[in-house]
Design a protein around this motif. Sequence first.
Motif, mmCIF file in Angstrom:
data_model
loop_
_atom_site.group_PDB
_atom_site.id
_atom_site.type_symbol
_atom_site.label_atom_id
_atom_site.label_comp_id
_atom_site.label_asym_id
_atom_site.label_seq_id
_atom_site.Cartn_x
_atom_site.Cartn_y
_atom_site.Cartn_z
ATOM 1 N N ILE A 129 -40.301 -39.800 -37.793
ATOM 2 C CA ILE A 129 -38.862 -40.106 -37.860
ATOM 3 C C ILE A 129 -38.124 -39.434 -36.693
ATOM 4 C CG2 ILE A 129 -36.751 -39.787 -39.260
ATOM 5 C CD1 ILE A 129 -38.781 -42.088 -40.155
ATOM 6 N N PHE A 174 -30.455 -28.969 -52.793
ATOM 7 C CA PHE A 174 -29.886 -30.178 -52.185
ATOM 8 C C PHE A 174 -30.876 -31.307 -52.455
ATOM 9 C CE2 PHE A 174 -29.399 -32.968 -48.370
ATOM 10 C CZ PHE A 174 -28.155 -33.464 -48.715
ATOM 11 N N CYS A 175 -30.457 -32.273 -53.272
ATOM 12 C CA CYS A 175 -31.398 -33.300 -53.742
ATOM 13 C C CYS A 175 -31.030 -34.646 -53.145
ATOM 14 C CB CYS A 175 -31.335 -33.412 -55.262
ATOM 15 S SG CYS A 175 -31.358 -31.837 -56.119
ATOM 16 N N THR A 176 -31.805 -35.098 -52.180
ATOM 17 C CA THR A 176 -31.543 -36.415 -51.611
ATOM 18 C C THR A 176 -32.784 -37.311 -51.655
ATOM 19 O OG1 THR A 176 -30.476 -37.584 -49.796
ATOM 20 C CG2 THR A 176 -31.853 -35.745 -49.169
ATOM 21 N N TYR A 200 -39.065 -33.915 -54.879
ATOM 22 C CA TYR A 200 -39.348 -32.767 -53.994
ATOM 23 C C TYR A 200 -38.148 -31.855 -53.726
ATOM 24 C CZ TYR A 200 -42.952 -36.097 -52.199
ATOM 25 O OH TYR A 200 -43.932 -37.002 -52.045
ATOM 26 N N ALA A 201 -37.284 -31.663 -54.688
ATOM 27 C CA ALA A 201 -36.095 -30.846 -54.377
ATOM 28 C C ALA A 201 -36.448 -29.360 -54.340
ATOM 29 C CB ALA A 201 -35.008 -31.094 -55.409
ATOM 30 N N THR A 202 -36.197 -28.731 -53.204
ATOM 31 C CA THR A 202 -36.355 -27.274 -53.106
ATOM 32 C C THR A 202 -35.351 -26.633 -54.063
ATOM 33 O OG1 THR A 202 -37.092 -27.428 -50.810
ATOM 34 C CG2 THR A 202 -36.204 -25.300 -51.510
ATOM 35 N N THR A 219 -40.402 -26.122 -55.723
ATOM 36 C CA THR A 219 -40.142 -27.540 -55.423
ATOM 37 C C THR A 219 -40.329 -28.327 -56.715
ATOM 38 O OG1 THR A 219 -41.315 -27.140 -53.330
ATOM 39 C CG2 THR A 219 -40.689 -29.410 -53.804
ATOM 40 N N LEU A 230 -38.607 -41.578 -33.840
ATOM 41 C CA LEU A 230 -37.781 -42.776 -33.967
ATOM 42 C C LEU A 230 -36.354 -42.486 -33.472
ATOM 43 C CD1 LEU A 230 -38.506 -45.533 -35.221
ATOM 44 C CD2 LEU A 230 -37.464 -44.763 -37.353
ATOM 45 N N ILE A 255 -43.267 -32.558 -41.731
ATOM 46 C CA ILE A 255 -42.984 -33.464 -42.857
ATOM 47 C C ILE A 255 -41.533 -33.407 -43.330
ATOM 48 C CG2 ILE A 255 -43.574 -34.018 -45.257
ATOM 49 C CD1 ILE A 255 -46.445 -33.037 -44.628
ATOM 50 N N PHE A 256 -41.052 -32.204 -43.735
ATOM 51 C CA PHE A 256 -39.698 -32.251 -44.337
ATOM 52 C C PHE A 256 -38.582 -32.175 -43.294
ATOM 53 C CE2 PHE A 256 -39.175 -27.572 -46.144
ATOM 54 C CZ PHE A 256 -39.191 -27.070 -44.871
ATOM 55 N N GLU A 257 -37.369 -32.487 -43.781
ATOM 56 C CA GLU A 257 -36.205 -32.604 -42.885
ATOM 57 C C GLU A 257 -36.480 -33.677 -41.816
ATOM 58 O OE1 GLU A 257 -33.710 -30.502 -43.826
ATOM 59 O OE2 GLU A 257 -32.258 -30.786 -42.215
ATOM 60 N N GLY A 258 -37.181 -34.738 -42.228
ATOM 61 C CA GLY A 258 -37.554 -35.817 -41.309
ATOM 62 C C GLY A 258 -38.937 -35.574 -40.750
ATOM 63 N N THR A 259 -39.866 -36.508 -40.990
ATOM 64 C CA THR A 259 -41.237 -36.345 -40.477
ATOM 65 C C THR A 259 -41.221 -36.427 -38.939
ATOM 66 O OG1 THR A 259 -41.675 -38.718 -40.500
ATOM 67 C CG2 THR A 259 -42.177 -37.508 -42.534
HETATM 68 C C1 LIG Z 1 -42.147 -28.643 -49.812
HETATM 69 C C2 LIG Z 1 -41.129 -29.741 -49.690
HETATM 70 C C3 LIG Z 1 -39.786 -29.440 -49.833
HETATM 71 C C4 LIG Z 1 -38.829 -30.451 -49.751
HETATM 72 N N1 LIG Z 1 -37.509 -30.147 -49.958
HETATM 73 C C5 LIG Z 1 -36.613 -31.151 -50.062
HETATM 74 C C6 LIG Z 1 -35.267 -30.885 -50.468
HETATM 75 O O1 LIG Z 1 -34.871 -29.743 -50.695
HETATM 76 N N2 LIG Z 1 -34.413 -31.932 -50.613
HETATM 77 C C7 LIG Z 1 -34.805 -33.200 -50.353
HETATM 78 O O2 LIG Z 1 -33.987 -34.098 -50.512
HETATM 79 N N3 LIG Z 1 -36.067 -33.499 -49.937
HETATM 80 C C8 LIG Z 1 -36.979 -32.495 -49.812
HETATM 81 N N4 LIG Z 1 -38.272 -32.780 -49.440
HETATM 82 C C9 LIG Z 1 -38.663 -34.172 -49.172
HETATM 83 C C10 LIG Z 1 -38.957 -34.445 -47.709
HETATM 84 O O3 LIG Z 1 -37.787 -34.414 -46.955
HETATM 85 C C11 LIG Z 1 -39.689 -35.804 -47.650
HETATM 86 O O4 LIG Z 1 -40.986 -35.597 -48.185
HETATM 87 C C12 LIG Z 1 -39.772 -36.363 -46.239
HETATM 88 O O5 LIG Z 1 -38.496 -36.765 -45.783
HETATM 89 C C13 LIG Z 1 -40.728 -37.560 -46.127
HETATM 90 O O6 LIG Z 1 -40.478 -38.523 -47.109
HETATM 91 P P1 LIG Z 1 -41.690 -39.078 -47.998
HETATM 92 O O7 LIG Z 1 -42.439 -37.905 -48.521
HETATM 93 O O8 LIG Z 1 -41.165 -40.042 -48.975
HETATM 94 O O9 LIG Z 1 -42.656 -39.789 -46.971
HETATM 95 P P2 LIG Z 1 -42.566 -41.348 -46.508
HETATM 96 O O10 LIG Z 1 -41.187 -41.657 -46.068
HETATM 97 O O11 LIG Z 1 -43.170 -42.184 -47.567
HETATM 98 O O12 LIG Z 1 -43.509 -41.333 -45.244
HETATM 99 C C14 LIG Z 1 -44.938 -41.453 -45.327
HETATM 100 C C15 LIG Z 1 -45.474 -41.565 -43.902
HETATM 101 O O13 LIG Z 1 -44.984 -42.776 -43.298
HETATM 102 C C16 LIG Z 1 -44.353 -42.468 -42.064
HETATM 103 N N5 LIG Z 1 -43.229 -43.367 -41.836
HETATM 104 C C17 LIG Z 1 -42.249 -43.755 -42.721
HETATM 105 N N6 LIG Z 1 -41.377 -44.583 -42.122
HETATM 106 C C18 LIG Z 1 -41.789 -44.724 -40.832
HETATM 107 C C19 LIG Z 1 -41.292 -45.443 -39.708
HETATM 108 N N7 LIG Z 1 -40.179 -46.181 -39.774
HETATM 109 N N8 LIG Z 1 -41.967 -45.339 -38.543
HETATM 110 C C20 LIG Z 1 -43.096 -44.584 -38.447
HETATM 111 N N9 LIG Z 1 -43.602 -43.881 -39.473
HETATM 112 C C21 LIG Z 1 -42.957 -43.942 -40.653
HETATM 113 C C22 LIG Z 1 -43.856 -41.022 -42.234
HETATM 114 O O14 LIG Z 1 -43.629 -40.394 -40.996
HETATM 115 C C23 LIG Z 1 -45.030 -40.411 -43.010
HETATM 116 O O15 LIG Z 1 -46.049 -40.059 -42.122
HETATM 117 C C24 LIG Z 1 -39.236 -31.778 -49.483
HETATM 118 C C25 LIG Z 1 -40.592 -32.072 -49.328
HETATM 119 C C26 LIG Z 1 -41.540 -31.079 -49.455
HETATM 120 C C27 LIG Z 1 -42.995 -31.438 -49.341
#
Ligand SMILES: Cc1cc2nc3c(=O)[nH]c(=O)nc-3n(C[C@H](O)[C@H](O)[C@H](O)COP(=O)(O)OP(=O)(O)OC[C@H]3O[C@@H](n4cnc5c(N)ncnc54)[C@H](O)[C@@H]3O)c2cc1C
Length: 404
Positions: free
Chosen positions: A389, A127-129, A162-164, A215, A392, A382-386
């Motif tokens: 988030i 699932f690539c978003t 980062y697509a799993t 990933t 928030l 971190i993933f599925e929303g930090t």
């Molecule tokens: C191992 C792994 C597997 C993954 N699998 C998938 C997958 O299958 N499919 C997919 O689509 N994605 C996947 N992801 C991506 C993951 O969902 C994102 O990394 C995550 O949503 C965070 O986005 P970002 O890395 O761009 O961080 P950013 O959004 O750049 O965030 C950086 C920092 O800023 C903070 N931040 C950002 N905005 C705000 C705000 N408004 N208020 C306060 N703090 C904020 C964040 O909390 C974080 O601490 C995966 C990531 C990893 C590492």
Amino acid sequence: MAEFSLDLNEEQRDLRDWVHGFAAEVVRPAAAEWDEREDTPWPVIQEAAKVGLYGFEFLATCWADPTGLSLPIASEELFWGDAGIGLSIFGTSLAVAAIYGAGTPDQMVEWVPQCFGDIDSPTVAAFCTSEPEAGSDVGAMRTRAVYDEATDEWVLTGQKAYATNGGIAGVHVVTASVDPTLGSRGQAAFVVPPGTPGLTATRKLRKLGLRASHTADVFLDGVRVPGRCLLGGRDALLERLDRARSGQRATGQAAMRTFELSRPTVGAQALGVARAAYEYALDYAKDRVQFGRPIIENQAVAFALADMRTEIDAARLLVWRASWMGRNNRPFTAGEGSMSKLKAGEVAVSVTEKAVQLLGGAGFLRDHPVERWYRDAKIYTIFEGTSEIQRLVISRAISGMQIR
Ligand SMILES: Cc1cc2nc3c(=O)[nH]c(=O)nc-3n(C[C@H](O)[C@H](O)[C@H](O)COP(=O)(O)OP(=O)(O)OC[C@H]3O[C@@H](n4cnc5c(N)ncnc54)[C@H](O)[C@@H]3O)c2cc1C
């Protein structure tokens, strides 16, 4: 509506024991090897398919549980075995959930079986978003989907991060913007069938934890998919875009709700990692003798374990509550889905860190699994929303205000 009960019924207990047995006998013994190899554990996925733990039937059985507890119970047990292998087995369910959530019945029949492949030669789905410029800020997505009326095809162009299972998957489910002026309301999800030209991926990204799970970044260079690959169909999309353009509220904020519903299951994965580390540290503290007595006889050690157990149980209650609410269509008026993932993710990080500390030098060595659990746990903030988030979402829900 199903009653919420902490007494698991017979089916739930059987499910828990069965998945736990697989995790103890198949997953855990393989965990260190696949972590070191940083490779996809295909033999374990095959074994999971063979016993019926990998496949749509298994997911459908869990989803059918009217209490909503079967999937978190199964997830906790599998990820207790190992989070990297667990994600290799359950990662496909992200794509399946997207098809299930947004697709028509015909699309489910066509694509869901292809996500899993055959029992003898299983495949995975992605699932690539997320994108390089659109992680937490989903509305900033740049991948475009343009409709080609002449051929009834959608043309996808962009980059996903980062697509799993990205690149090793058969089916990729890709989100893209059909109208960038509408932000997240102008987005749609598409199935990219196996072998479609134009979809390429980087090699596997090297990670702190979850090393058995693949990933990768995924590139879409004018990828053409048939019109039937737009999940939900074109009429529903056009209607949704019209509503957004005329300024009407999104019905139920569909995308947000999908995320909220999947978050408790991710929280349950984090609980599995935390529980593994807690159990290991408890046993170690009873065995390890310093100053002539087991280290657990020091209050500082025993209290640390008491806190670990308390936090895990508290997080599980939040996960089960949100799972029950989601399954029974109770609205998350206080961001309860986010609460469950926030708490479980942070508990996994703090419990695994304490477990390393309780093992002393042994906790720092690869001879014991706690260092791996410590590395794996971090993903859950971190993933599925930090965690930020999740906060928030909760703060907006409880205040009714547009907190930034
Ligand atoms: C191992 C792994 C597997 C993954 N699998 C998938 C997958 O299958 N499919 C997919 O689509 N994605 C996947 N992801 C991506 C993951 O969902 C994102 O990394 C995550 O949503 C965070 O986005 P970002 O890395 O761009 O961080 P950013 O959004 O750049 O965030 C950086 C920092 O800023 C903070 N931040 C950002 N905005 C705000 C705000 N408004 N208020 C306060 N703090 C904020 C964040 O909390 C974080 O601490 C995966 C990531 C990893 C590492």
